[in-house]
Design a protein around this motif. Structure first.
Motif, PDB file in Angstrom:
ATOM      1  N   ARG A 166      50.397  43.297  43.122  1.00 18.20           N
ATOM      2  CA  ARG A 166      50.552  43.048  41.686  1.00 18.20           C
ATOM      3  C   ARG A 166      50.738  41.559  41.461  1.00 18.20           C
ATOM      4  O   ARG A 166      51.548  40.923  42.131  1.00 18.20           O
ATOM      5  N   THR A 168      51.501  38.693  38.457  1.00 14.11           N
ATOM      6  CA  THR A 168      52.003  38.478  37.103  1.00 14.11           C
ATOM      7  C   THR A 168      51.987  36.981  36.804  1.00 14.11           C
ATOM      8  O   THR A 168      52.504  36.186  37.596  1.00 14.11           O
ATOM      9  N   THR A 176      55.166  36.868  29.651  1.00 14.74           N
ATOM     10  CA  THR A 176      54.047  37.287  30.484  1.00 14.74           C
ATOM     11  C   THR A 176      52.727  36.909  29.821  1.00 14.74           C
ATOM     12  O   THR A 176      52.463  37.296  28.677  1.00 14.74           O
ATOM     13  N   ARG A 179      49.008  40.297  33.449  1.00 16.83           N
ATOM     14  CA  ARG A 179      49.480  41.109  34.573  1.00 16.83           C
ATOM     15  C   ARG A 179      48.297  41.915  35.090  1.00 16.83           C
ATOM     16  O   ARG A 179      47.570  42.527  34.312  1.00 16.83           O
ATOM     17  N   LYS A 181      46.848  44.478  38.526  1.00 12.66           N
ATOM     18  CA  LYS A 181      47.053  45.203  39.774  1.00 12.66           C
ATOM     19  C   LYS A 181      45.829  45.004  40.651  1.00 12.66           C
ATOM     20  O   LYS A 181      44.704  45.314  40.240  1.00 12.66           O
TER      21      LYS A 181
END
Length: 432
Positions: A166, A168, A176, A179, A181
């Motif tokens: 992950r 970020t 943020t 983000r 994955k």
């Protein structure tokens, strides 16, 4: 490829954890370096071994003591001389290893596991000051990259992600930005993740066990922000505008000043010539009328470089003192602009005078005015808009002049440089 993690240690000086290819396929070597000879007590592996592991302890004198740890063994006691270096050769999937050691001095250190090539064997190791043990901690770890000033993150390359990772992205305020994955790559796999995000101040990458970061690409503006720029980002963006930066250069300010002065003088001279010549060409027919009319078109139809070259050749017939005072000096700037702008002003004024009814001028003459009085009191006020048009056209044409200026006046910084030649000079050095 070789990477290592180091941290100053008050007692042992420095503890290094290094992994690198051992020469065998899918085998890697983990090396522990101690700043002083250290007595090893035990080697403990995090999981049973599927294959034997080779352990080599190197003393301060360079003597090597080799031991083979059998398969299906989770630990191995160590008895031997004090070691300066410890090398553990094992397959890439053997997990992790603890080394219990003893030192006459207190040990206190914290260091991160190293990674090398496609083998990120270790995670985070902690040297325990009480029992002298290097032990792995959390299986997943978060690696953070922080910048004092925000950057533009382009790409992150991950290695050997057996599980999803992950990523970020955070801005300067901790919010943020993005983000994502990252899917697993499999053993020895490489994954390139493209972001192309601006305003990134921190990157947090949660890596699974045995994964590694191979590369992180980012771009930075190259300007270190001061305290007030960080406190007032909007004002800093305005102050850092390319136009504001350009106006801060003395050569740019000089070229702007010279351009405005030269264009204004050229416009005045062009009108001073265009008004009487345009009036004569519109009102009278005289010998060489057509020749003069054709000569006025020459600066318009000739290529700009030819106009500048013609002026340069023309001044070869003038006295030497006049040449040195004009050519490649500020008067050459005005003369090169005037040679082209005047022709446009004459054409504009001639058209304006042709549109003025001649009967008004004749009525003024019958009322007792002289021809000069009729021109200044009747014709010239009627041609006011035409003069404004001719002046604007001459000023704009002088502003955009480049070819004659480059040949006849040159483009010397802080001397004959005007805006048109400034663009050329900045473009030639890649600063535009």
């Amino acid at each position: 490829m070789r990477r290592q993690a180091t941290q100053n240690n008050a007692a042992l000086g420095r503890v290094l954890v290094v992994t690198e290819p051992s020469g065998k396929e899918n085998w890697y070597e983990c090396r522990f370096d101690f700043s002083s000879p250290t007595e090893l007590d035990r080697l403990r592996f995090s999981a049973p071994l599927a294959q034997p592991v080779q352990v080599v302890a190197v003393t301060e004198s360079g003597q090597e003591v080799t031991r083979s740890v059998p398969a299906s063994t989770g630990h191995d006691k160590w008895q031997g001389p004090s070691a300066q270096h410890v090398l553990v050769g094992a397959p890439w999937d053997f997990g992790g290893v603890e080394i219990e050691f003893a030192s006459r001095r207190r040990a206190s250190a914290r260091t991160s596991g190293g990674t090398a090539g496609l083998q990120p064997s270790f995670r985070t190791f902690v040297a325990d000051p009480k029992i002298g043990r290097l032990r792995p901690v959390a299986a997943r770890r978060v690696v953070r990259f922080r910048w004092t000033d925000a950057v533009a993150l382009d790409e992150v390359t991950l290695l050997n992600c057996l599980e999803p990772a992950r990523v970020t992205l955070l801005d300067a305020d901790g919010a943020t930005v993005h983000r994502e994955k990252v899917p697993a790559t499999g053993p020895n796999g490489v994954r390139e993740v493209v972001f192309e995000k601006r305003g990134v101040a921190e990157v947090a990458i949660e890596l699974p066990s045995k994964a590694a970061i191979a590369e992180l690409r980012f771009r930075w503006s190259g300007k270190v922000l001061s305290d007030w720029e960080r406190r007032h980002p909007r004002l800093a963006r305005w102050a850092g505008n390319p136009l504001v930066t350009a106006f801060g250069k003395p050569e740019i300010r000089y070229s702007i000043k010279l351009t405005l002065i030269a264009c204004t003088i050229t416009t005045i001279l062009s009108l001073w010539v265009a008004v009487p010549v345009g009036y004569l060409l519109s009102r009278y027919r005289f010998p060489l009328h057509n020749l003069i009319d054709a000569i006025l078109d020459i600066p318009i139809v000739l290529p700009p470089l030819v106009v500048g070259l013609s002026l340069l050749i023309l001044f070869q017939f003038f006295p030497r003192s006049l040449q040195s005072a004009v050519v490649y000096e500020i008067p050459a700037v005005i003369l090169a602009q005037f040679a082209v702008a005047c022709a446009f002003a004459v054409r504009s004024m001639r058209g304006s005078f042709l549109q003025i009814d001649r009967r008004r001028e004749q009525v003024a003459l019958t009322l007792g005015c002289t021809r000069a009085q009729a021109f200044f009191y009747v014709v010239l006020p009627e041609a006011g808009r035409g003069m404004l048009t001719a002046g604007t056209l001459a000023w704009a044409r002088a502003l955009g002049e480049f070819g004659p200026l480059l040949v006849f006046a040159g483009a010397t910084r802080m001397k004959t440089e005007v805006l048109s030649t400034t663009v050329f000079l900045e473009l030639s050095v890649g600063d535009l």
